[in-house]
Design a protein around this motif. Sequence first.
Motif, PDB file in Angstrom:
ATOM      1  N   ILE A 128     -19.179  -1.243 -12.232  1.00  0.00           N
ATOM      2  CA  ILE A 128     -17.968  -0.414 -12.278  1.00  0.00           C
ATOM      3  C   ILE A 128     -17.245  -0.667 -13.590  1.00  0.00           C
ATOM      4  N   GLN A 129     -16.974   0.390 -14.330  1.00  0.00           N
ATOM      5  CA  GLN A 129     -16.308   0.266 -15.614  1.00  0.00           C
ATOM      6  C   GLN A 129     -14.826   0.594 -15.482  1.00  0.00           C
ATOM      7  N   ASN A 130     -14.041  -0.112 -16.265  1.00  0.00           N
ATOM      8  CA  ASN A 130     -12.613   0.160 -16.355  1.00  0.00           C
ATOM      9  C   ASN A 130     -11.890   0.048 -15.005  1.00  0.00           C
ATOM     10  N   ILE A 131     -12.024  -1.100 -14.359  1.00  0.00           N
ATOM     11  CA  ILE A 131     -11.223  -1.348 -13.163  1.00  0.00           C
ATOM     12  C   ILE A 131      -9.751  -1.397 -13.573  1.00  0.00           C
ATOM     13  N   GLN A 132      -8.919  -0.762 -12.788  1.00  0.00           N
ATOM     14  CA  GLN A 132      -7.493  -0.688 -13.122  1.00  0.00           C
ATOM     15  C   GLN A 132      -6.711  -1.631 -12.209  1.00  0.00           C
ATOM     16  N   TRP A 133      -5.729  -2.317 -12.806  1.00  0.00           N
ATOM     17  CA  TRP A 133      -4.883  -3.250 -12.073  1.00  0.00           C
ATOM     18  C   TRP A 133      -3.449  -2.737 -12.132  1.00  0.00           C
ATOM     19  N   ARG A 134      -2.840  -2.576 -10.993  1.00  0.00           N
ATOM     20  CA  ARG A 134      -1.483  -2.044 -10.939  1.00  0.00           C
ATOM     21  C   ARG A 134      -0.608  -2.941 -10.072  1.00  0.00           C
ATOM     22  N   GLY A 135       0.668  -2.968 -10.415  1.00  0.00           N
ATOM     23  CA  GLY A 135       1.597  -3.745  -9.602  1.00  0.00           C
ATOM     24  C   GLY A 135       1.719  -3.175  -8.212  1.00  0.00           C
ATOM     25  N   SER A 136       1.807  -4.049  -7.211  1.00  0.00           N
ATOM     26  CA  SER A 136       1.888  -3.587  -5.818  1.00  0.00           C
ATOM     27  C   SER A 136       3.315  -3.213  -5.471  1.00  0.00           C
ATOM     28  N   GLN A 137       3.447  -2.236  -4.599  1.00  0.00           N
ATOM     29  CA  GLN A 137       4.758  -1.815  -4.115  1.00  0.00           C
ATOM     30  C   GLN A 137       5.090  -2.596  -2.840  1.00  0.00           C
ATOM     31  N   THR A 138       6.252  -3.265  -2.861  1.00  0.00           N
ATOM     32  CA  THR A 138       6.629  -4.124  -1.732  1.00  0.00           C
ATOM     33  C   THR A 138       6.679  -3.350  -0.418  1.00  0.00           C
ATOM     34  N   ASN A 139       7.145  -2.102  -0.458  1.00  0.00           N
ATOM     35  CA  ASN A 139       7.279  -1.317   0.771  1.00  0.00           C
ATOM     36  C   ASN A 139       5.928  -1.001   1.392  1.00  0.00           C
ATOM     37  N   ASP A 140       4.939  -0.733   0.538  1.00  0.00           N
ATOM     38  CA  ASP A 140       3.616  -0.361   1.050  1.00  0.00           C
ATOM     39  C   ASP A 140       2.770  -1.570   1.419  1.00  0.00           C
ATOM     40  N   TYR A 141       3.012  -2.699   0.727  1.00  0.00           N
ATOM     41  CA  TYR A 141       2.196  -3.897   0.961  1.00  0.00           C
ATOM     42  C   TYR A 141       3.119  -5.105   1.166  1.00  0.00           C
ATOM     43  N   PRO A 142       3.867  -5.115   2.271  1.00  0.00           N
ATOM     44  CA  PRO A 142       4.854  -6.186   2.484  1.00  0.00           C
ATOM     45  C   PRO A 142       4.234  -7.549   2.711  1.00  0.00           C
ATOM     46  N   PHE A 143       2.935  -7.603   2.972  1.00  0.00           N
ATOM     47  CA  PHE A 143       2.277  -8.873   3.240  1.00  0.00           C
ATOM     48  C   PHE A 143       1.839  -9.570   1.946  1.00  0.00           C
ATOM     49  N   LEU A 144       2.014  -8.918   0.773  1.00  0.00           N
ATOM     50  CA  LEU A 144       1.617  -9.503  -0.502  1.00  0.00           C
ATOM     51  C   LEU A 144       2.841 -10.056  -1.236  1.00  0.00           C
ATOM     52  N   HIS A 145       2.647 -11.165  -1.931  1.00  0.00           N
ATOM     53  CA  HIS A 145       3.707 -11.764  -2.746  1.00  0.00           C
ATOM     54  C   HIS A 145       3.980 -10.832  -3.924  1.00  0.00           C
ATOM     55  N   PRO A 146       5.212 -10.343  -4.105  1.00  0.00           N
ATOM     56  CA  PRO A 146       5.488  -9.342  -5.145  1.00  0.00           C
ATOM     57  C   PRO A 146       5.201  -9.817  -6.560  1.00  0.00           C
ATOM     58  N   GLY A 147       5.269 -11.118  -6.816  1.00  0.00           N
ATOM     59  CA  GLY A 147       5.017 -11.615  -8.160  1.00  0.00           C
ATOM     60  C   GLY A 147       3.613 -12.108  -8.384  1.00  0.00           C
ATOM     61  N   GLN A 148       2.787 -12.121  -7.331  1.00  0.00           N
ATOM     62  CA  GLN A 148       1.421 -12.644  -7.460  1.00  0.00           C
ATOM     63  C   GLN A 148       0.425 -11.726  -6.760  1.00  0.00           C
ATOM     64  N   SER A 149       0.519 -10.448  -7.016  1.00  0.00           N
ATOM     65  CA  SER A 149      -0.383  -9.498  -6.358  1.00  0.00           C
ATOM     66  C   SER A 149      -0.531  -8.249  -7.215  1.00  0.00           C
ATOM     67  N   CYS A 150      -1.534  -7.477  -6.933  1.00  0.00           N
ATOM     68  CA  CYS A 150      -1.720  -6.200  -7.626  1.00  0.00           C
ATOM     69  C   CYS A 150      -2.625  -5.303  -6.803  1.00  0.00           C
ATOM     70  N   LEU A 151      -2.602  -4.038  -7.149  1.00  0.00           N
ATOM     71  CA  LEU A 151      -3.496  -3.060  -6.545  1.00  0.00           C
ATOM     72  C   LEU A 151      -4.710  -2.890  -7.435  1.00  0.00           C
ATOM     73  N   VAL A 152      -5.823  -2.539  -6.823  1.00  0.00           N
ATOM     74  CA  VAL A 152      -7.077  -2.343  -7.560  1.00  0.00           C
ATOM     75  C   VAL A 152      -7.409  -0.858  -7.533  1.00  0.00           C
ATOM     76  N   GLY A 153      -7.729  -0.306  -8.700  1.00  0.00           N
ATOM     77  CA  GLY A 153      -8.029   1.119  -8.786  1.00  0.00           C
ATOM     78  C   GLY A 153      -9.278   1.398  -9.594  1.00  0.00           C
ATOM     79  N   ILE A 154      -9.867   2.559  -9.291  1.00  0.00           N
ATOM     80  CA  ILE A 154     -10.998   3.077 -10.065  1.00  0.00           C
ATOM     81  C   ILE A 154     -10.735   4.557 -10.291  1.00  0.00           C
ATOM     82  N   HIS A 155     -10.783   4.997 -11.540  1.00  0.00           N
ATOM     83  CA  HIS A 155     -10.559   6.413 -11.871  1.00  0.00           C
ATOM     84  C   HIS A 155      -9.251   6.913 -11.248  1.00  0.00           C
ATOM     85  N   ASN A 156      -8.214   6.124 -11.390  1.00  0.00           N
ATOM     86  CA  ASN A 156      -6.871   6.477 -10.912  1.00  0.00           C
ATOM     87  C   ASN A 156      -6.778   6.617  -9.396  1.00  0.00           C
ATOM     88  N   GLN A 157      -7.698   6.008  -8.676  1.00  0.00           N
ATOM     89  CA  GLN A 157      -7.656   6.005  -7.211  1.00  0.00           C
ATOM     90  C   GLN A 157      -7.599   4.575  -6.712  1.00  0.00           C
TER      91      GLN A 157
END
Length: 691
Positions: free
Chosen positions: A523-552
């Motif tokens: 997989i090329q160009n994996i994207q890392w994005r900051g997580s939204q606290t409302n959508d992912y309340p179980f993740l630490h806001p300062g130590q987490s991220c979302l994983v994306g591919i092709h903007n998904q």
Amino acid sequence: MKVPYSWLKDHVDLRISAQKLIHRLTMAGLEVEDVMDCDGDPVMEINVTPNRGDCLSILGIAREVSALTGQALRQPAPKSRKKPAAYEKTNEYPFDVAIKNITLVPRYMAQIIADVKIEVSPSWMVRRLELMGLRSINNVVDATNYVLLEYGQPLHAFDYHLLKGNFLQARPAKRDEVIRTLDGVDRSLMSHDIVIADHDKAVALGGIMGGENTEITSNTRCIVIESAFFDPVAIRKTSRRLGLSTDSSYRFERCVDINGVATALKRVSLLICELTGGRLIRQPMDIYPKKKKPLAISLSPSQINSFLGTSLSDASIKKSLRSLRFSISETSKHQWNVTVPSYRADVTRDVDLIEEVARFHDYETIPATQPIELTEKMERSERVEIALRDQVRDMLSASGFFEAIHFSFCSKKDLQALSPDFFEKSVSLQNPLAEEYECLRSSLLPSLIRNALYHQNRQLETVRIFELRPVFEKRTKGYGENMKLGGVMYGLRPNFHWESGRQTVDFYDVKGVVEKIGVFLGIQNIQWRGSQTNDYPFLHPGQSCLVGIHNQIIGYLGALHPSCVSAFDLKQEIFVFELSWDLLLQGCRSDKQYREVSKFPFIHRDLALLVDDSISAAQIEGVIKKGGADLIQEVYPFDLYRGPSIPSGKKSLGYSLKFGSRERTLMEEEVNHVYEAIVRDLNNTLQITIR
């Protein structure tokens, strides 16, 4: 099912020995468990499987014997040589029937027979009933039992003069309605039970047993014969609840022939007239709102031979199916439409027809062969996907992870502790084994976290666990199933050395695991994005991220939120990841190719940038790669600094850029030109300056 040899010979010529017939029936799926000699008349005891309700009759077994032996099948015929009774057109004995619920009672028929004379049955009928284990009662009741055994269609006779309102209706029972059945027991009914009722009361427990208040006695002069089709599930529920199993309920539970209801009624009506001297009053009444259409199944001869490992000819296959009363029409040279007889409720798919061919040709004649590998029949995409699952499992195992296989159930409490979204999407179970298994999990995390807690409670300092399994969720329409790849890790980093000291895993370790999965899958160009606290309340806001591919977005990773650590009573911080396996595969490159090492030299440049804290490294790398076109081979961050010399709200980032070409040696001027373009793009796009 008892089958007297003498009765069977009424319907088919038996030109093979009894032992050979027993063997053929057993190999055809109708196991003959015993043969009893009843005063010189052999009676076979046949074990009929629950799906073969059509064989719970003499005629049903005769059909099988006819197909297996090739002998013609003879239909039942009157014993007397008298002219059969005719239906009289008369206004005598007015009567009507109705159905209240066509789901419970899809068909209901009734025939009035007047001027009957109740007597003992003839000796031939008494003898046959005794061979089948039934005692004789009188000529009318015996006739209904006789035809039940002959056709497999349960029937019941009511005394016409004991029915109120000249009326019968098949309906659901009223709550707490009570009926006294023929065995003298008062039975309390429920709304899902079926009753046959006259104008005032229930007179029979539909499909199971008649009522005592309308039974046939020596004073009966006019009768109403019932022949019907009752819902098998409803009959079984009532029979089990009441603890009342009869010859009728046993057959209705296994599904009788809805199109054979009329045939059996005609047969019993003529037989009763023959035995009692009665008259047939008008044509039978028939309520059949939704007629059952013949089922046609598409089948090809090559499909049959492929399944069975045989080389049967088309003619041989047609002969076997037609002998079993299936109709065949050719839609093309190699494709048929096979029409299933209405009494064969067990045949619904092409594989059922293939089984019929195998039964007809005798399983013993089918050669034993090694099974074809399952993977040979799979689509290439299926084989690739299964191979990738195994490869990812091996890769994670080589990275120090252990694979876990948990139950697909979890508690609602755990889902609620993690995320309201997980809780709302979960599928509840009606009868869970325990509270901790009360719903199908909509995420792998509850199971993985519980596993981590189990090991923390046993003082394991380091744990790395992954799971690749399906999860389940509610959807707008129905339910869905998705494959997920998830993991949990805590404790010490691997490769501990005395000089470096004890280092614990952190956000970058779990991010590295996910990066490794992406690289492994191409997989090329994996994207890392900051997580939204409302959508992912179980993740630490300062130590987490979302994983994306092709903007998904395909998943998330990071440290578990402190509130969740406390809710699960964890002893230390843990790090988790969960990815959609299906979306991972969409970004996967299975066509990996060898790329020759470049024979031309590379040129390196460093960038020292002053960046706003709100700008992510992924954004910067995206601008650099875009501006560098095809000449940028690698972008590597090597420094992050915040300190007295850096303005508040800013950070200093150092990047190493690797330029190169596989076709030629790059010139300094060319690289400088691209480098300057990158600096301009960073300033114009993200307001980043060079330090």
